[in-house]
Design a protein around this motif. Structure first.
Motif, PDB file in Angstrom:
ATOM      1  N   ALA A  43     -12.353 -10.090   7.677  1.00 58.17           N
ATOM      2  CA  ALA A  43     -12.501  -8.906   6.268  1.00 58.17           C
ATOM      3  C   ALA A  43     -13.684  -9.441   5.504  1.00 58.17           C
ATOM      4  O   ALA A  43     -14.277  -8.496   5.196  1.00 58.17           O
ATOM      5  N   ALA A  44     -13.797 -10.731   5.520  1.00 59.19           N
ATOM      6  CA  ALA A  44     -14.959 -11.268   4.403  1.00 59.19           C
ATOM      7  C   ALA A  44     -16.376 -11.025   5.129  1.00 59.19           C
ATOM      8  O   ALA A  44     -17.182 -10.680   4.483  1.00 59.19           O
ATOM      9  N   HIS A  45     -16.433 -10.797   6.448  1.00 55.22           N
ATOM     10  CA  HIS A  45     -17.866 -10.303   7.055  1.00 55.22           C
ATOM     11  C   HIS A  45     -18.019  -8.983   6.563  1.00 55.22           C
ATOM     12  O   HIS A  45     -19.393  -9.083   6.017  1.00 55.22           O
ATOM     13  N   VAL A  60     -10.297  -2.275  -0.368  1.00 57.89           N
ATOM     14  CA  VAL A  60      -9.725  -3.232   0.615  1.00 57.89           C
ATOM     15  C   VAL A  60      -8.197  -2.786   0.584  1.00 57.89           C
ATOM     16  O   VAL A  60      -7.484  -2.898  -0.159  1.00 57.89           O
ATOM     17  N   VAL A  61      -7.702  -2.025   1.642  1.00 56.72           N
ATOM     18  CA  VAL A  61      -6.260  -1.591   1.583  1.00 56.72           C
ATOM     19  C   VAL A  61      -5.605  -2.343   2.883  1.00 56.72           C
ATOM     20  O   VAL A  61      -5.658  -2.255   3.898  1.00 56.72           O
ATOM     21  N   MET A  62      -4.318  -2.770   2.330  1.00 60.96           N
ATOM     22  CA  MET A  62      -3.376  -3.749   2.973  1.00 60.96           C
ATOM     23  C   MET A  62      -2.337  -2.615   3.536  1.00 60.96           C
ATOM     24  O   MET A  62      -1.540  -2.303   2.840  1.00 60.96           O
ATOM     25  N   LEU A  63      -2.517  -2.378   4.819  1.00 60.91           N
ATOM     26  CA  LEU A  63      -1.662  -1.311   5.488  1.00 60.91           C
ATOM     27  C   LEU A  63      -0.376  -2.391   6.038  1.00 60.91           C
ATOM     28  O   LEU A  63      -0.278  -2.647   7.406  1.00 60.91           O
ATOM     29  N   GLY A  64       0.574  -2.553   5.170  1.00 62.48           N
ATOM     30  CA  GLY A  64       1.622  -3.475   5.586  1.00 62.48           C
ATOM     31  C   GLY A  64       1.518  -4.900   5.419  1.00 62.48           C
ATOM     32  O   GLY A  64       0.815  -5.300   4.584  1.00 62.48           O
ATOM     33  N   ALA A  65       2.532  -5.672   5.821  1.00 61.80           N
ATOM     34  CA  ALA A  65       2.760  -6.961   5.819  1.00 61.80           C
ATOM     35  C   ALA A  65       1.710  -7.947   6.344  1.00 61.80           C
ATOM     36  O   ALA A  65       1.233  -7.459   7.332  1.00 61.80           O
ATOM     37  N   GLY A  66       1.405  -9.097   5.923  1.00 62.23           N
ATOM     38  CA  GLY A  66       0.706  -9.857   6.921  1.00 62.23           C
ATOM     39  C   GLY A  66      -0.886  -9.848   6.595  1.00 62.23           C
ATOM     40  O   GLY A  66      -1.720 -10.270   7.397  1.00 62.23           O
ATOM     41  N   ASN A  67      -1.107  -9.179   5.523  1.00 57.84           N
ATOM     42  CA  ASN A  67      -2.688  -8.774   5.310  1.00 57.84           C
ATOM     43  C   ASN A  67      -3.364  -9.567   4.071  1.00 57.84           C
ATOM     44  O   ASN A  67      -4.461  -9.547   3.689  1.00 57.84           O
ATOM     45  N   GLU A  68      -2.367 -10.497   3.269  1.00 54.86           N
ATOM     46  CA  GLU A  68      -2.951 -10.908   2.117  1.00 54.86           C
ATOM     47  C   GLU A  68      -4.047 -11.850   2.308  1.00 54.86           C
ATOM     48  O   GLU A  68      -4.841 -11.826   1.280  1.00 54.86           O
ATOM     49  N   ALA A  73      -9.793 -13.240   1.204  1.00 51.88           N
ATOM     50  CA  ALA A  73     -10.829 -13.571   1.882  1.00 51.88           C
ATOM     51  C   ALA A  73     -12.112 -12.790   1.524  1.00 51.88           C
ATOM     52  O   ALA A  73     -13.316 -13.332   1.061  1.00 51.88           O
ATOM     53  N   ALA A  74     -11.537 -11.520   1.501  1.00 48.87           N
ATOM     54  CA  ALA A  74     -12.702 -10.386   1.417  1.00 48.87           C
ATOM     55  C   ALA A  74     -13.165 -10.399  -0.145  1.00 48.87           C
ATOM     56  O   ALA A  74     -14.202 -10.306  -0.523  1.00 48.87           O
ATOM     57  N   LEU A  75     -11.993 -10.601  -0.905  1.00 45.36           N
ATOM     58  CA  LEU A  75     -12.430 -10.388  -2.429  1.00 45.36           C
ATOM     59  C   LEU A  75     -13.241 -11.748  -2.994  1.00 45.36           C
ATOM     60  O   LEU A  75     -14.112 -11.617  -3.977  1.00 45.36           O
ATOM     61  N   GLN A  76     -12.840 -12.902  -2.371  1.00 44.28           N
ATOM     62  CA  GLN A  76     -13.660 -14.064  -2.548  1.00 44.28           C
ATOM     63  C   GLN A  76     -15.147 -13.896  -2.085  1.00 44.28           C
ATOM     64  O   GLN A  76     -15.895 -14.732  -2.694  1.00 44.28           O
ATOM     65  N   ALA A  77     -15.151 -13.186  -0.884  1.00 43.82           N
ATOM     66  CA  ALA A  77     -16.654 -13.038  -0.532  1.00 43.82           C
ATOM     67  C   ALA A  77     -17.642 -12.201  -1.575  1.00 43.82           C
ATOM     68  O   ALA A  77     -18.729 -12.333  -1.650  1.00 43.82           O
ATOM     69  N   GLY A 100      -9.922 -12.054  -7.602  1.00 43.51           N
ATOM     70  CA  GLY A 100     -11.380 -11.534  -7.451  1.00 43.51           C
ATOM     71  C   GLY A 100     -11.261 -10.089  -7.298  1.00 43.51           C
ATOM     72  O   GLY A 100     -12.496  -9.463  -7.206  1.00 43.51           O
ATOM     73  N   ALA A 101     -10.305  -9.393  -7.290  1.00 41.89           N
ATOM     74  CA  ALA A 101     -10.141  -7.919  -7.470  1.00 41.89           C
ATOM     75  C   ALA A 101     -10.956  -7.205  -8.679  1.00 41.89           C
ATOM     76  O   ALA A 101     -10.683  -7.577  -9.771  1.00 41.89           O
ATOM     77  N   ALA A 102     -11.956  -6.313  -8.481  1.00 41.27           N
ATOM     78  CA  ALA A 102     -12.430  -5.474  -9.669  1.00 41.27           C
ATOM     79  C   ALA A 102     -11.271  -4.785 -10.237  1.00 41.27           C
ATOM     80  O   ALA A 102     -11.302  -4.372 -11.437  1.00 41.27           O
ATOM     81  N   LYS A 103     -10.572  -3.958  -9.351  1.00 42.34           N
ATOM     82  CA  LYS A 103      -9.263  -3.160  -9.834  1.00 42.34           C
ATOM     83  C   LYS A 103      -8.342  -3.215  -9.012  1.00 42.34           C
ATOM     84  O   LYS A 103      -8.643  -3.553  -7.770  1.00 42.34           O
TER      85      LYS A 103
END
Length: 266
Positions: A43-45, A60-68, A73-77, A100-103
């Protein structure tokens, strides 16, 4: 609003970046889930790619569990530039802003037992601030119009989209995100009627997602909405394995929009 913009996305499922036919998401995915693309890149890529091209406001949308972990990592990028959704509540929203989320983007938590709870909306707005809150009104078309769908678009709620409902919600949030679940991931064209309706009904910025099949859909949404609705493109994009739309063309579209309104071009 000065014009329709391309809004990027990072859809996460099982910790990986994927493009999924939205209508096939179920609690039990085995044998039902239709996946258009599974990325070899984290995701960070994609967050870094969007950062390089100044594409703020993506979700960035988490579809179900196991994506946190992938979402973080994407937000930190690209801190304070991307929005995050999936399992958001008043209890964890502030934590995602701190990471790191803007919203933050919320849907299902606002609809316990599929019934809208205005008190929950007020609590969430108080927790992070109206300007940090996006309400996801992803929906399905019914005989009576478009109805908000929750629980990965499986369950219809008691909220129909319309001028009154959007005006009420807009008092507590700064944006809407609307996936047309019936056409999401199909790359067969946008729901033109829904785009027109969102432009009429929404008093705040709104991003539409679902069915984009050509870079010309950006100009189509711009025309249908008089520049009031933004467009997210997923499965059709070359960066997600698609063959219909070049990411570079979407970047060029945004630069042209910036140039028209006199903003610095990234």
């Amino acid at each position: 609003m000065a014009g329709t913009r391309f809004r990027p996305c990072i859809d996460l499922h099982g910790g990986q970046v994927k493009q999924i036919v939205g209508g096939t998401l179920r609690d039990d995915d085995a044998g039902r889930l239709q996946t258009n693309f599974v990325s070899a890149q984290p995701a960070a890529h994609y967050a870094q790619l969007y950062r390089e091209h100044g594409l703020a406001g993506g979700h960035v949308v988490m579809l179900g569990a196991g994506n946190e972990a992938a979402a973080e990592a994407a937000l930190q990028a690209w801190p304070d530039a991307l929005q995050v959704g999936g399992g958001i509540s008043a209890d964890n929203a502030g934590g995602w802003i701190a990471r790191g989320a803007a919203k933050v983007i919320v849907t299902s938590w606002l609809f316990p037992d599929a019934a809208f709870d205005a008190q929950r909306l007020r609590r969430l707005a108080a927790a992070v601030g109206r300007e940090r809150l996006v309400v996801d009104l992803s929906c399905r078309r019914t005989a009576a119009g478009w109805v908000v769908a929750m629980n990965r678009w499986q369950t219809l709620t008691d909220m129909a989209l319309g001028a009154d409902s959007l005006a009420m919600l807009a008092e507590h949030c700064s944006e809407f995100l609307v996936h047309a679940a019936d056409v999401e991931g199909l790359c067969r064209g946008i729901d033109r009627d829904l785009v027109r309706a969102l432009a009429r009904w929404s008093p705040i910025p709104v991003t539409y997602a679902g069915g984009a099949a050509s870079v010309d859909d950006l100009s189509l949404v711009d025309e249908l909405s008089a520049g009031r609705v933004h467009l997210t493109i997923g499965s059709a994009l070359d960066i997600f394995g698609g063959s219909q739309i070049r990411f570079a063309d979407c970047v060029a579209w945004n630069r042209a929009v910036d140039a028209r309104r006199g903003d610095p071009v990234s």
